[in-house]
Motif scaffolding. Structure first.
Motif, PDB file in Angstrom:
ATOM      1  N   LEU A 201      44.122  41.568  43.950  1.00  0.00           N
ATOM      2  CA  LEU A 201      43.067  41.341  42.964  1.00  0.00           C
ATOM      3  C   LEU A 201      41.787  40.869  43.634  1.00  0.00           C
ATOM      4  O   LEU A 201      40.687  41.367  43.336  1.00  0.00           O
ATOM      5  CB  LEU A 201      43.534  40.301  41.940  1.00  0.00           C
ATOM      6  N   LEU A 202      41.917  39.907  44.532  1.00  0.00           N
ATOM      7  CA  LEU A 202      40.742  39.361  45.195  1.00  0.00           C
ATOM      8  C   LEU A 202      40.114  40.384  46.136  1.00  0.00           C
ATOM      9  O   LEU A 202      38.881  40.539  46.176  1.00  0.00           O
ATOM     10  CB  LEU A 202      41.120  38.094  45.954  1.00  0.00           C
ATOM     11  N   GLY A 203      40.936  41.111  46.890  1.00  0.00           N
ATOM     12  CA  GLY A 203      40.407  42.122  47.797  1.00  0.00           C
ATOM     13  C   GLY A 203      39.664  43.222  47.069  1.00  0.00           C
ATOM     14  O   GLY A 203      38.581  43.665  47.497  1.00  0.00           O
ATOM     15  N   LEU A 204      40.215  43.678  45.946  1.00  0.00           N
ATOM     16  CA  LEU A 204      39.554  44.714  45.157  1.00  0.00           C
ATOM     17  C   LEU A 204      38.233  44.205  44.588  1.00  0.00           C
ATOM     18  O   LEU A 204      37.233  44.930  44.550  1.00  0.00           O
ATOM     19  CB  LEU A 204      40.470  45.176  44.025  1.00  0.00           C
ATOM     20  N   LYS A 205      38.223  42.940  44.161  1.00  0.00           N
ATOM     21  CA  LYS A 205      36.990  42.362  43.610  1.00  0.00           C
ATOM     22  C   LYS A 205      35.910  42.273  44.694  1.00  0.00           C
ATOM     23  O   LYS A 205      34.737  42.600  44.444  1.00  0.00           O
ATOM     24  CB  LYS A 205      37.294  40.971  43.051  1.00  0.00           C
ATOM     25  N   ILE A 206      36.297  41.848  45.879  1.00  0.00           N
ATOM     26  CA  ILE A 206      35.338  41.773  46.991  1.00  0.00           C
ATOM     27  C   ILE A 206      34.782  43.155  47.313  1.00  0.00           C
ATOM     28  O   ILE A 206      33.600  43.319  47.632  1.00  0.00           O
ATOM     29  CB  ILE A 206      36.011  41.150  48.226  1.00  0.00           C
ATOM     30  N   ALA A 207      35.655  44.171  47.204  1.00  0.00           N
ATOM     31  CA  ALA A 207      35.239  45.543  47.496  1.00  0.00           C
ATOM     32  C   ALA A 207      34.414  46.158  46.374  1.00  0.00           C
ATOM     33  O   ALA A 207      33.875  47.260  46.538  1.00  0.00           O
ATOM     34  CB  ALA A 207      36.473  46.413  47.755  1.00  0.00           C
ATOM     35  N   GLY A 208      34.327  45.483  45.227  1.00  0.00           N
ATOM     36  CA  GLY A 208      33.546  46.006  44.111  1.00  0.00           C
ATOM     37  C   GLY A 208      34.258  47.069  43.307  1.00  0.00           C
ATOM     38  O   GLY A 208      33.600  47.868  42.625  1.00  0.00           O
ATOM     39  N   LEU A 209      35.597  47.083  43.374  1.00  0.00           N
ATOM     40  CA  LEU A 209      36.379  48.081  42.642  1.00  0.00           C
ATOM     41  C   LEU A 209      36.949  47.473  41.364  1.00  0.00           C
ATOM     42  O   LEU A 209      37.585  46.421  41.388  1.00  0.00           O
ATOM     43  CB  LEU A 209      37.531  48.599  43.504  1.00  0.00           C
ATOM     44  N   THR A 244      33.914  30.386  55.619  1.00  0.00           N
ATOM     45  CA  THR A 244      32.779  31.278  55.841  1.00  0.00           C
ATOM     46  C   THR A 244      31.476  30.754  55.251  1.00  0.00           C
ATOM     47  O   THR A 244      30.388  31.234  55.629  1.00  0.00           O
ATOM     48  CB  THR A 244      33.057  32.663  55.227  1.00  0.00           C
ATOM     49  N   GLY A 245      31.570  29.800  54.316  1.00  0.00           N
ATOM     50  CA  GLY A 245      30.378  29.352  53.617  1.00  0.00           C
ATOM     51  C   GLY A 245      29.911  30.329  52.563  1.00  0.00           C
ATOM     52  O   GLY A 245      28.845  30.158  51.964  1.00  0.00           O
ATOM     53  N   GLU A 246      30.712  31.364  52.310  1.00  0.00           N
ATOM     54  CA  GLU A 246      30.350  32.406  51.343  1.00  0.00           C
ATOM     55  C   GLU A 246      31.505  32.550  50.355  1.00  0.00           C
ATOM     56  O   GLU A 246      32.577  33.054  50.700  1.00  0.00           O
ATOM     57  CB  GLU A 246      30.079  33.725  52.066  1.00  0.00           C
ATOM     58  N   ARG A 247      31.318  32.119  49.138  1.00  0.00           N
ATOM     59  CA  ARG A 247      32.382  32.159  48.146  1.00  0.00           C
ATOM     60  C   ARG A 247      32.550  33.574  47.600  1.00  0.00           C
ATOM     61  O   ARG A 247      31.579  34.187  47.136  1.00  0.00           O
ATOM     62  CB  ARG A 247      32.076  31.194  46.999  1.00  0.00           C
ATOM     63  N   PRO A 248      33.745  34.150  47.660  1.00  0.00           N
ATOM     64  CA  PRO A 248      33.965  35.491  47.118  1.00  0.00           C
ATOM     65  C   PRO A 248      33.753  35.527  45.609  1.00  0.00           C
ATOM     66  O   PRO A 248      33.785  34.488  44.938  1.00  0.00           O
ATOM     67  CB  PRO A 248      35.432  35.771  47.468  1.00  0.00           C
ATOM     68  N   PRO A 249      33.559  36.709  45.054  1.00  0.00           N
ATOM     69  CA  PRO A 249      33.396  36.820  43.603  1.00  0.00           C
ATOM     70  C   PRO A 249      34.670  36.388  42.871  1.00  0.00           C
ATOM     71  O   PRO A 249      35.772  36.453  43.413  1.00  0.00           O
ATOM     72  CB  PRO A 249      33.104  38.306  43.383  1.00  0.00           C
ATOM     73  N   ARG A 250      34.504  35.967  41.651  1.00  0.00           N
ATOM     74  CA  ARG A 250      35.616  35.471  40.843  1.00  0.00           C
ATOM     75  C   ARG A 250      36.465  36.620  40.317  1.00  0.00           C
ATOM     76  O   ARG A 250      35.946  37.626  39.836  1.00  0.00           O
ATOM     77  CB  ARG A 250      35.067  34.651  39.674  1.00  0.00           C
ATOM     78  N   VAL A 251      37.774  36.471  40.429  1.00  0.00           N
ATOM     79  CA  VAL A 251      38.704  37.444  39.845  1.00  0.00           C
ATOM     80  C   VAL A 251      38.758  37.232  38.340  1.00  0.00           C
ATOM     81  O   VAL A 251      39.052  36.127  37.869  1.00  0.00           O
ATOM     82  CB  VAL A 251      40.106  37.305  40.460  1.00  0.00           C
ATOM     83  N   GLU A 252      38.472  38.267  37.578  1.00  0.00           N
ATOM     84  CA  GLU A 252      38.493  38.171  36.127  1.00  0.00           C
ATOM     85  C   GLU A 252      39.925  38.312  35.614  1.00  0.00           C
ATOM     86  O   GLU A 252      40.658  39.200  36.054  1.00  0.00           O
ATOM     87  CB  GLU A 252      37.620  39.260  35.508  1.00  0.00           C
ATOM     88  N   PRO A 253      40.329  37.461  34.669  1.00  0.00           N
ATOM     89  CA  PRO A 253      41.686  37.571  34.117  1.00  0.00           C
ATOM     90  C   PRO A 253      42.002  38.958  33.565  1.00  0.00           C
ATOM     91  O   PRO A 253      43.153  39.405  33.629  1.00  0.00           O
ATOM     92  CB  PRO A 253      41.693  36.510  33.005  1.00  0.00           C
ATOM     93  N   ALA A 254      40.991  39.646  33.043  1.00  0.00           N
ATOM     94  CA  ALA A 254      41.217  40.976  32.474  1.00  0.00           C
ATOM     95  C   ALA A 254      41.638  42.000  33.524  1.00  0.00           C
ATOM     96  O   ALA A 254      42.138  43.080  33.178  1.00  0.00           O
ATOM     97  CB  ALA A 254      39.958  41.459  31.758  1.00  0.00           C
ATOM     98  N   SER A 255      41.453  41.678  34.809  1.00  0.00           N
ATOM     99  CA  SER A 255      41.834  42.616  35.874  1.00  0.00           C
ATOM    100  C   SER A 255      43.342  42.672  36.075  1.00  0.00           C
ATOM    101  O   SER A 255      43.831  43.583  36.758  1.00  0.00           O
ATOM    102  CB  SER A 255      41.176  42.205  37.192  1.00  0.00           C
ATOM    103  N   LEU A 256      44.059  41.700  35.515  1.00  0.00           N
ATOM    104  CA  LEU A 256      45.505  41.591  35.724  1.00  0.00           C
ATOM    105  C   LEU A 256      46.253  41.736  34.410  1.00  0.00           C
ATOM    106  O   LEU A 256      45.915  41.097  33.416  1.00  0.00           O
ATOM    107  CB  LEU A 256      45.844  40.239  36.351  1.00  0.00           C
ATOM    108  N   ARG A 257      47.278  42.578  34.427  1.00  0.00           N
ATOM    109  CA  ARG A 257      48.206  42.688  33.301  1.00  0.00           C
ATOM    110  C   ARG A 257      49.623  42.517  33.829  1.00  0.00           C
ATOM    111  O   ARG A 257      49.977  43.103  34.850  1.00  0.00           O
ATOM    112  CB  ARG A 257      48.051  44.040  32.597  1.00  0.00           C
ATOM    113  N   VAL A 258      50.416  41.723  33.154  1.00  0.00           N
ATOM    114  CA  VAL A 258      51.799  41.498  33.556  1.00  0.00           C
ATOM    115  C   VAL A 258      52.724  42.242  32.589  1.00  0.00           C
ATOM    116  O   VAL A 258      52.614  42.076  31.367  1.00  0.00           O
ATOM    117  CB  VAL A 258      52.153  40.001  33.575  1.00  0.00           C
ATOM    118  N   GLU A 259      53.597  43.064  33.146  1.00  0.00           N
ATOM    119  CA  GLU A 259      54.610  43.753  32.350  1.00  0.00           C
ATOM    120  C   GLU A 259      55.922  42.982  32.476  1.00  0.00           C
ATOM    121  O   GLU A 259      56.452  42.820  33.574  1.00  0.00           O
ATOM    122  CB  GLU A 259      54.784  45.195  32.836  1.00  0.00           C
ATOM    123  N   HIS A 260      56.434  42.525  31.340  1.00  0.00           N
ATOM    124  CA  HIS A 260      57.604  41.657  31.333  1.00  0.00           C
ATOM    125  C   HIS A 260      58.911  42.404  31.117  1.00  0.00           C
ATOM    126  O   HIS A 260      59.984  41.867  31.400  1.00  0.00           O
ATOM    127  CB  HIS A 260      57.453  40.600  30.242  1.00  0.00           C
TER     128      HIS A 260
END
Length: 325
Positions: A201-209, A244-260
């Protein structure tokens, strides 16, 4: 060992992270391929089972950082269930770098692959698994303190290890940019301790995807849930920011869905329809899955592909090669 030139986009994005100790265990990037299985729709597979010369999978990525900087005089304490591939991966990769490892394990529902893992761990002279997970946690912490050993968190799911999965998300972004696969509408991954999902999730957000990540839950909801994953993503972003002194963008909760639905009622318990779907994948492509994690995520990926308007990417975290080695 002869290594090819390394592609590690996390360092390209955040050069200051190079100062963190890391041991190279993987051969990256891991390949992607289309799933040629009758009746499953447009599914691509991220072959993270092939990301290391031996015992690949998601655990190898986190262990690169979690085992970084160890000296021959040090040791490691690992923690997991009786059939834990994380404990097995820790043992195998510690042997590669010449560091002794101790393991504390506990009993749970067992499937065929989990039993093979357990037998392999016993053959490596680890003690049989106990009955209590809580007692294993207490003993692991005590042994690590008493011996001055490095305690590896369950599943490797701590911010330091999750950096390996942030890199995996950036790695995938590069493969999409190079047209090695089409842009997936969503990514399906097994969801256990949460580190792999949080890092992606964090890597995709950093990549802008903007790609939805679907976690197929394999453990009790009390421990395996959206809140846990999002908290791990935030803690990992904070670690990157502190270095790094550079805070990555925030992961939005909507980016994640859990299938139970894939849980099957207990950790390690096989889901019959997932086992059947995994057998079809193996007969079609030779890819073998495990009933604890990857088979459940595979059946979730099939369901997603049937209602998706675009490609689905199945993230294969289980390396079956060691089963025959």
């Amino acid at each position: 060992m002869a290594w090819s030139p390394e592609i590690f986009p996390l360092y390209e994005r955040y050069p200051a992270l190079r100062r963190l100790p890391r041991v190279r265990l993987c051969e990256l990037p891991s390949p992607v391929e289309r799933a040629n299985v009758p009746g499953v729709g447009d599914i691509w597979i991220k072959r993270d089972d092939l990301n290391a010369p031996v015992c690949g999978g998601n655990k190898a990525r986190s262990l690169e950082f979690l085992l970084g900087g160890l000296e021959a005089s040090q040791s490691v304490v690992a923690l997991g269930g009786a059939g834990s591939t994380h404990v097995l991966a820790t043992a195998i990769h510690c042997a590669r770098i010449g560091v002794p490892v101790d393991a504390l394990r506990w009993q749970h529902d067992m499937n065929p692959v989990a039993r093979i893992v357990d037998q392999r761990l016993v053959s490596l002279h680890f003690q049989p698994a106990g009955r209590s997970a809580a007692l294993a946690f207490l003993r692991a912490g005590g042994r690590a303190r008493w011996r001055g050993a490095r305690l590896i968190p369950i599943g490797g799911s701590a911010p330091l290890g999750i950096l390996g999965h942030v890199n995996a998300g950036l790695e995938l972004a590069g493969q999409i940019e190079r047209h090695e696969l089409p842009m997936p509408q969503r990514i399906v991954v097994p969801l256990g301790s949460g580190g792999t999902t949080a890092g992606l999730l964090l890597g995709l957000k950093i990549a802008g995807l903007d790609i939805e990540v679907v976690g197929a839950r394999v453990g009790p909801r009390m421990f395996v849930n959206r809140l846990t994953v999002l908290r791990l993503a935030r803690r990992t972003a904070a670690l990157i920011g502190s270095i790094t002194g550079e805070r990555p963008p925030r992961v939005e909760p909507a980016s994640l869905r859990v299938e139970h639905r894939m849980y099957a009622g207990a950790y390690g318990r096989a889901l019959p329809e997932a086992s059947e779907a995994a057998a079809n994948l193996q007969s079609s492509s030779g890819i073998r899955l495990d009933d604890t994690y990857s088979a459940k995520a595979w059946v979730a990926a099939i369901e997603e592909s049937r209602r998706s308007k675009g490609p689905v990417l199945f993230w294969l975290t289980f390396d079956s090669r060691w089963l025959t080695n």
